[in-house]
Write a protein that holds these residues in place. Structure first.
Motif, short mmCIF file in Angstrom:
data_model
loop_
_atom_site.label_atom_id
_atom_site.label_comp_id
_atom_site.label_asym_id
_atom_site.label_seq_id
_atom_site.Cartn_x
_atom_site.Cartn_y
_atom_site.Cartn_z
N TYR A 410 0.86 -1.21 0.42
CA TYR A 410 -0.01 -0.02 -0.19
C TYR A 410 0.85 0.98 0.24
N ALA A 414 -0.22 3.20 -3.80
CA ALA A 414 -1.90 3.71 -3.68
C ALA A 414 -1.20 4.63 -3.62
N ALA A 415 -1.88 5.47 -4.68
CA ALA A 415 -2.20 7.02 -5.16
C ALA A 415 -2.42 7.98 -4.17
N ARG A 416 -2.53 7.42 -3.76
CA ARG A 416 -3.19 8.84 -1.98
C ARG A 416 -2.14 9.12 -1.81
N ASN A 424 5.14 5.82 -2.01
CA ASN A 424 5.20 5.62 -3.18
C ASN A 424 5.90 6.96 -3.99
N ALA A 429 0.24 5.40 -10.19
CA ALA A 429 -1.45 5.32 -9.85
C ALA A 429 -2.02 5.02 -10.82
N PRO A 431 -5.73 2.72 -10.73
CA PRO A 431 -7.57 3.03 -10.78
C PRO A 431 -7.16 0.61 -10.01
N ASP A 434 -5.79 0.47 -6.64
CA ASP A 434 -6.18 1.15 -5.29
C ASP A 434 -7.34 0.04 -4.91
N GLU A 438 -8.30 -1.91 -1.34
CA GLU A 438 -9.53 -1.72 -0.84
C GLU A 438 -10.15 -2.35 -0.38
#
Length: 512
Positions: A410, A414-416, A424, A429, A431, A434, A438
């Motif tokens: 993660y 993970a993009a966030r 990161n 990124a 989707p 991600d 989740e």
């Protein structure tokens, strides 16, 4: 002179140990923690916290086993953990370990904002003397990692100086600590587990070269050594190479160049999937292991090789011609100087590494040479971590990671988390990744989450975006007295701390 005086004192300890019925061990297995022995600030995250117990632990196969906890369960909405404690745990001063101490530890660790990530925790509460409930603000299965790594401290005795005077319910208690020189520990007489056969253990903070010298002089019974020294085995010692996920990888900035909050992000060359694929195909990882690590390691293809949440079959064969074909097909044409170009773009970039890290320097230099036949001009650049931080979102860096938790995935993909501290760093990124992350975080248990983490590798790994070029997994090499039996060892994480001490409860002295 201080180190020499200490070495002589340790030699006396070692000689006495060999003559004693219960030996005293002397170890040189790494440096001391900057923040002391306070688990709320990160102590014990990469090994056994020695002085403190944890709620859960992992055996040699990384399977979950109870420590302080006897039962643990997660609510149907995945937001409340309920944990029951054993009744015979005592701190080293004889006082009982209660649910109030566990709640205090978690709540105070969250407020400390140290190395323990408890961001999703709302509050821990003792609902009886032996039961604690921990509430989360959302499903987050990797929160359970804190159960394995966060040492429990006594609410009544915790304060600003705790890290230098730790009190816990773990297998050992502190005898003395001369900072920069040595730590001496002895068995905790109130420990609920099997007693240690060693009357005393001394940890020397000597550095790698001096640690090896201490073993050669008969001062130390075990030392950790880098790959460059791993073959210098003293008489009456043997080498114990331990498999790890202590990896080194080349970050490949994923996005085209742009600016975010005044920060330069992305790289036009590495943003091209063909470049990333060619790099992964064109690096001979076996050669890297042999030359950079003197054979003391394994090729790396992802950040969790060999662990249950790694991608199944997430490997790629060395194929120089295939890499050349990929670049040709993508329009990267060799120039007169042998460096490929695509329009105005030149296939060139730095490879940054921390100056003073001989292993990362070797990996950067050898990787650059291996990329040259591809027509990719990579230039190794050594610098401070401050300097690397300024460029790491736009230029490749030789990073090192490795964890017993799938949260490592993660934190990397993970993009966030793009650009958050060292997480990161390439601003990857996707989707699909991600979404799988989740789902994994919402699983009913860590074990149930493993297939979801593994599935994400199909997107970020060598069969997908090839977001990194993972290079090698280091062996952690320990030179161990022939009289010391370490028993089975874990696949070790990144080499911070003393990961070999995760199995310290199983160590035995075999000589009379």
């Amino acid at each position: 002179m201080t180190v020499l005086r200490h070495a002589f004192a340790a030699l006396l300890l070692s000689t006495a140990a060999l003559q004693a019925e219960v030996p005293d061990l002397v170890l040189a297995i790494g440096g001391e923690p900057d923040t002391g022995f306070d688990p709320l600030l990160g102590w014990g995250a990469y090994g056994n916290p020695l002085f403190q117990s944890t709620l859960l632990k992992r055996d040699a196969n990384l399977a979950t086993a109870p420590d302080l906890a006897t039962t643990w369960s997660l609510s149907e909405d995945r937001k409340v953990w309920t944990i029951t404690l054993r009744g015979d745990a005592r701190f080293a001063d004889g006082s009982p370990v209660t649910a109030a101490d566990v709640a205090f530890t978690f709540n105070t660790a969250k407020g400390a904002a140290g190395a323990v990530d408890l961001a999703v925790m709302v509050r821990a509460e003792a609902i009886s003397s032996d039961t604690v409930q921990i509430g989360l603000d959302r499903p987050w299965i990797t929160f359970a990692e804190a159960f394995y790594t966060l040492g429990i401290v006594p609410a009544a005795a915790y304060g600003p100086d705790y890290g230098r005077n730790p009190l816990g319910s773990g297998p050992f208690r502190m005898v003395s600590w001369a900072e920069g020189e040595q730590l001496i520990v002895a068995p905790n007489p109130y420990y609920y587990g099997a007693p240690s056969p060693f009357g005393q253990i001394t940890f020397l903070f000597t550095g790698e070269d001096a640690g090896l010298a201490a073993a050669q002089a008969g001062v130390a019974h075990m030392v950790s050594v880098p790959a460059q020294l791993a073959d210098a085995v003293p008489a009456h010692f043997h080498a114990v190479p331990v498999q790890t996920v202590d990896n080194r990888g080349l970050s490949l900035p994923f996005q085209p160049p742009h600016e975010v909050d005044g920060r330069n992000i992305g790289n036009a060359v590495t943003a091209d999937p063909a470049i990333r694929r060619a790099i992964n195909m064109g690096i001979d990882r076996d050669l890297l292991v042999e030359v950079a690590l003197n054979g003391h390691g394994t090729p790396a293809f992802g950040p969790a090789d060999g662990l249950p949440w790694a991608g199944a079959g997430d490997t790629i064969a060395y194929d120089l011609q295939g890499a050349l074909n990929v670049l040709d097909a993508a329009g990267w044409q060799p120039g007169a100087d042998g460096v490929r170009r695509k329009g105005a773009l030149i296939a060139a970039f730095p490879i940054n590494y921390p100056a003073g890290d001989a292993t990362r320097q070797a990996l950067a230099e050898i990787a650059a040479e291996l990329l040259r036949p591809l027509g990719i001009a990579a230039t190794p650049v050594g610098g401070s971590w401050d300097a690397i931080q300024r460029v790491m979102h736009a230029e490749p860096v030789v990073f090192g990671f490795g964890s017993h938790s799938p949260y490592q995935l993660y934190s990397l993909f993970a993009a966030r988390l793009g650009g958050v501290d060292y997480m990161n760093p390439s601003y990857y990124a996707n989707p699909a990744v991600d979404a799988l992350f989740e789902q994994a975080q919402a699983a009913e248990s860590l074990e149930a989450s493993f297939p979801l983490w593994a599935a994400a590798a199909e997107h970020y790994g060598v069969a997908g975006d090839q977001a990194w070029a993972w290079l090698v997994n280091l062996d952690h090499v320990y030179l161990v007295s022939d009289c010391l039996d370490l028993g089975p060892t874990q696949i070790e994480p990144h080499g911070h701390g003393w990961p070999i001490t995760a199995s310290i409860a199983n160590w035995q002295w075999t000589c009379n």
